[in-house]
Design an enzyme around this catalytic site. Structure first.
Site, mmCIF file in Angstrom:
data_model
loop_
_atom_site.group_PDB
_atom_site.id
_atom_site.type_symbol
_atom_site.label_atom_id
_atom_site.label_comp_id
_atom_site.label_asym_id
_atom_site.label_seq_id
_atom_site.Cartn_x
_atom_site.Cartn_y
_atom_site.Cartn_z
ATOM 1 N N GLY A 1 2.195 0.843 2.564
ATOM 2 C CA GLY A 1 0.814 1.165 2.202
ATOM 3 C C GLY A 1 -0.110 0.518 3.217
ATOM 4 N N HIS B 1 -24.339 12.005 23.433
ATOM 5 C CA HIS B 1 -23.241 12.328 24.345
ATOM 6 C C HIS B 1 -23.149 11.260 25.434
ATOM 7 C CE1 HIS B 1 -20.412 14.622 26.743
ATOM 8 N NE2 HIS B 1 -21.168 14.357 27.803
HETATM 9 P P1 NAI Z 1 -0.569 -0.080 -1.443
HETATM 10 O O1 NAI Z 1 -0.729 0.416 -2.822
HETATM 11 O O2 NAI Z 1 -1.520 0.359 -0.400
HETATM 12 O O3 NAI Z 1 0.894 0.263 -0.899
HETATM 13 C C1 NAI Z 1 2.039 -0.146 -1.572
HETATM 14 C C2 NAI Z 1 3.198 0.690 -1.074
HETATM 15 O O4 NAI Z 1 4.398 0.099 -1.539
HETATM 16 C C3 NAI Z 1 3.165 2.122 -1.584
HETATM 17 O O5 NAI Z 1 3.378 3.011 -0.521
HETATM 18 C C4 NAI Z 1 4.305 2.162 -2.597
HETATM 19 O O6 NAI Z 1 4.919 3.426 -2.696
HETATM 20 C C5 NAI Z 1 5.256 1.125 -2.024
HETATM 21 N N1 NAI Z 1 6.139 0.501 -3.006
HETATM 22 C C6 NAI Z 1 5.845 0.057 -4.238
HETATM 23 N N2 NAI Z 1 6.924 -0.501 -4.820
HETATM 24 C C7 NAI Z 1 7.936 -0.398 -3.937
HETATM 25 C C8 NAI Z 1 9.295 -0.791 -3.937
HETATM 26 N N3 NAI Z 1 9.834 -1.428 -4.986
HETATM 27 N N4 NAI Z 1 10.057 -0.510 -2.856
HETATM 28 C C9 NAI Z 1 9.536 0.118 -1.769
HETATM 29 N N5 NAI Z 1 8.253 0.511 -1.714
HETATM 30 C C10 NAI Z 1 7.451 0.245 -2.773
HETATM 31 O O7 NAI Z 1 -0.555 -1.674 -1.600
HETATM 32 P P2 NAI Z 1 -0.671 -2.841 -0.522
HETATM 33 O O8 NAI Z 1 -0.400 -2.351 0.846
HETATM 34 O O9 NAI Z 1 0.114 -3.960 -1.087
HETATM 35 O O10 NAI Z 1 -2.189 -3.212 -0.592
HETATM 36 C C11 NAI Z 1 -2.796 -3.522 -1.843
HETATM 37 C C12 NAI Z 1 -4.191 -3.032 -1.881
HETATM 38 O O11 NAI Z 1 -5.031 -3.868 -1.097
HETATM 39 C C13 NAI Z 1 -4.398 -1.640 -1.291
HETATM 40 O O12 NAI Z 1 -4.096 -0.629 -2.200
HETATM 41 C C14 NAI Z 1 -5.854 -1.662 -0.997
HETATM 42 O O13 NAI Z 1 -6.551 -1.378 -2.174
HETATM 43 C C15 NAI Z 1 -6.092 -3.103 -0.589
HETATM 44 N N6 NAI Z 1 -6.112 -3.185 0.872
HETATM 45 C C16 NAI Z 1 -7.068 -2.499 1.556
HETATM 46 C C17 NAI Z 1 -7.123 -2.536 2.931
HETATM 47 C C18 NAI Z 1 -8.137 -1.731 3.624
HETATM 48 O O14 NAI Z 1 -9.048 -1.251 2.986
HETATM 49 N N7 NAI Z 1 -8.039 -1.559 4.935
HETATM 50 C C19 NAI Z 1 -6.178 -3.334 3.717
HETATM 51 C C20 NAI Z 1 -5.175 -3.976 2.895
HETATM 52 C C21 NAI Z 1 -5.178 -3.911 1.537
#
Ligand code: NAI
Ligand code: FAD
Length: 475
Positions: free
Chosen positions: A192, A454
């Site tokens: 993610g 531009h």
């Molecule tokens: P995420 O929800 O973006 O991604 C988690 C990923 O892990 C998903 O693709 C999911 O399918 C996978 N997953 C879940 N359980 C699993 C398992 N047991 N085995 C393998 N894959 C699995 O969550 P993430 O990256 O932890 O980030 C959390 C939150 O923090 C994000 O949803 C976002 O809201 C926020 N965030 C925002 C950022 C930005 O705006 N640029 C940067 C980093 C985080």
């Protein structure tokens, strides 16, 4: 004697500190309680975002991008940079400095706006005359009474069942941001937002990075065409993402960690790495809040139940940000914080969930607002699509960064913009124009008729809007 406030905010992340500032601006006697400690035990307001999230991750993304440019792209510009080295300790110290500037900035803003700041853990004691009694447990114990309470206690990294974070070998976002030396082999679980951003940082610095993702689709929430383009770019960079895996046993070894998993074909595999970052989402945080003392209702995910206006199950108790439903984004938390302060003042605070932008700060950056093509299809909406590649944009060529495209989706009948999706350079900045346009219910033609400077990347936005009507000028 307890101290009386009109508004008490529990949590000083982007949801909480912004709510406190807005409440104070509106004339309320306001307190904000936050327990985050810096390395010396002192206050470090700003929450996950400032301390172990948005800000430090972007600092490391910047440093690692400079390193990659010096190693791989300077030569195209005729610049010889030999023997380029990365001093990881210095990079981390710079990142810590950036975090501290933000912590200090918030403390300054509290003073400027006359918000009373309390460093410690805030918890509900009881409903009291004139509001709620809140205990602060910190260096000193305090009892406060607030007429309105805004809970903004954020979220924590989700653990893999049975695999606790030790922040040495098995890392959450916290440990991932302070790895002291570039690991030879880095594994991540979850591709993610965090997986891609942190995977990019350490890959650029030289780690062999593999991300194991449970879902069969890469970035399923992103527009399919954009996600595919991004995946191509990441593959080219050597950021390995294995989709559709099932993670089994994770074991710490002398050398690091091993992860047993089944791949998409059902074959048993083992991944060995020096470090493992687990980035599988986040869980709402109400630890230590003592919600049960006042009967504050949580859902089965542990999130505080709120309505559209961030009202909880209790009168005059509000909740905002990661601890409630909706996307876990700093700007969403801030908007809710402002809206709640304004509602307390009898105004009409509003948050438009349809125009909250998302950005993934990889290279290329990925940014979007509104609905994806697959969502429009699922909703049965008739739409027109227009895309424009950065390859045909003069500024992108001059920058030497022509990966990706801008994509517009507009209503087939009214031409109203329904979604804008960008993968490419500075997508994080370009998306703002689309957010403004959607907030004002603009049509694709509106953007197509606006004069854009531009040469600029934003011309790709204008051209994608023109493409909706099949009349691009430069492609
Ligand atoms: P995420 O929800 O973006 O991604 C988690 C990923 O892990 C998903 O693709 C999911 O399918 C996978 N997953 C879940 N359980 C699993 C398992 N047991 N085995 C393998 N894959 C699995 O969550 P993430 O990256 O932890 O980030 C959390 C939150 O923090 C994000 O949803 C976002 O809201 C926020 N965030 C925002 C950022 C930005 O705006 N640029 C940067 C980093 C985080
Ligand atoms: P938080 O920021 O989590 O703040 C909650 C605060 O409350 C913390 O300081 C905590 O110590 C304090 N607290 C909790 N309980 C109590 C209590 N009982 N008493 C006193 N204090 C308490 N979002 C983006 O929009 N853009 C990004 O680029 C981005 N990058 C991210 C990168 C990473 C690695 C991570 C992990 C997250 C990222 N996010 C990003 C998400 C963003 O950090 C969160 O959405 C945001 O911080 C949520 O704000 P909040 O105020 O709800 O909670």
């Amino acid at each position: 004697m307890s101290k009386q406030f009109d508004v008490i905010v529990i949590g000083g992340g982007p949801g909480g500190y912004i709510a406190a500032i807005r409440a104070a601006q509106l004339g309320f006697n306001t307190a904000c309680i936050d327990e985050w400690k810096n390395g010396k035990g002192g206050p470090a307001p700003g929450g996950t975002c400032t301390n172990v999230g948005c800000i430090p991750s972007k600092a490391l993304l910047q440093s690692s991008e400079h390193f990659e440019h010096a190693n791989k792209h300077f030569a195209e510009h005729g610049i010889t940079a030999s023997d380029v080295k990365m001093d990881v300790a210095k990079m981390l110290a710079r990142k810590d400095g950036v975090v501290k500037q933000n912590n200090d900035g918030i403390l300054y803003l509290f003073k400027k706006n006359k918000v009373s700041f309390f460093h410690g853990r805030g918890s509900f004691a009881k409903a009291a005359e004139g509001g709620y009694e809140i205990k602060v447990a910190g260096a000193a114990e305090e009892t406060l009474v607030g007429k309105h309470i805004i809970v903004a206690t954020g979220s924590n990294a989700r653990q893999l069942p049975g695999v606790p974070f030790d922040e040495e070998t098995v890392l959450s976002n916290d440990g991932a941001l302070r790895v002291g030396a570039v690991p030879k082999k880095l594994a991540l679980i979850g591709s993610g937002v965090i997986g891609l951003e942190m995977g990019s940082v350490w890959r650029r610095l030289g780690a062999d990075v593999t991300i194991l993702e449970g879902l069969p689709t890469f970035l399923g929430a992103v527009d399919e065409q954009i996600a595919k383009e991004a995946k191509k770019a990441f593959d080219k960079q050597g950021l390995k993402v294995e989709l559709g895996v099932k993670v089994g046993e994770v074991a710490k070894t002398q050398a690091g960690v091993t992860i047993d998993y089944t791949d998409a074909k059902g074959e048993a595999k083992k991944l060995e790495a020096d470090k493992l970052i687990v980035s599988i989402g986040r869980v709402p945080n109400t630890i230590g809040l003592n919600a049960e003392a006042v009967g504050l209702k949580l859902d089965d995910r542990g999130a505080i139940i709120v309505d559209d206006e961030c009202k909880t199950s209790l009168p005059n108790v509000w909740a905002v940000g990661d601890v409630v439903r909706g996307p876990m984004l700093a700007h969403k938390a801030e908007e809710e914080g402002v809206a709640v302060a304004e509602r307390i003042a009898g105004q009409h605070g509003h948050v438009n969930f349809n125009t909250i932008p998302w950005v993934i700060y990889t290279s290329p950056e990925i940014a979007w607002v509104g609905r994806t093509e697959q969502q429009l299809k699922a909703d049965g909406v008739k739409y027109k699509a227009g895309t424009f590649p950065f390859l045909a944009n003069g500024r992108a060529r001059a920058l030497g960064d022509t990966t990706g495209m801008v994509k517009f989706l507009a209503d087939a009948t009214t031409d109203e913009i329904l979604g804008v999706h960008i993968v490419g350079p500075m997508a994080s900045e370009l998306i703002s124009e689309a957010v403004v346009a959607m907030e004002f219910k603009a049509s694709a033609e509106d953007i197509a008729r606006i004069c854009h400077a531009h040469p600029s990347l934003s011309e790709a936005t204008k051209e994608a809007a023109l493409a909706v009507d099949k009349r691009t000028l430069n492609f």
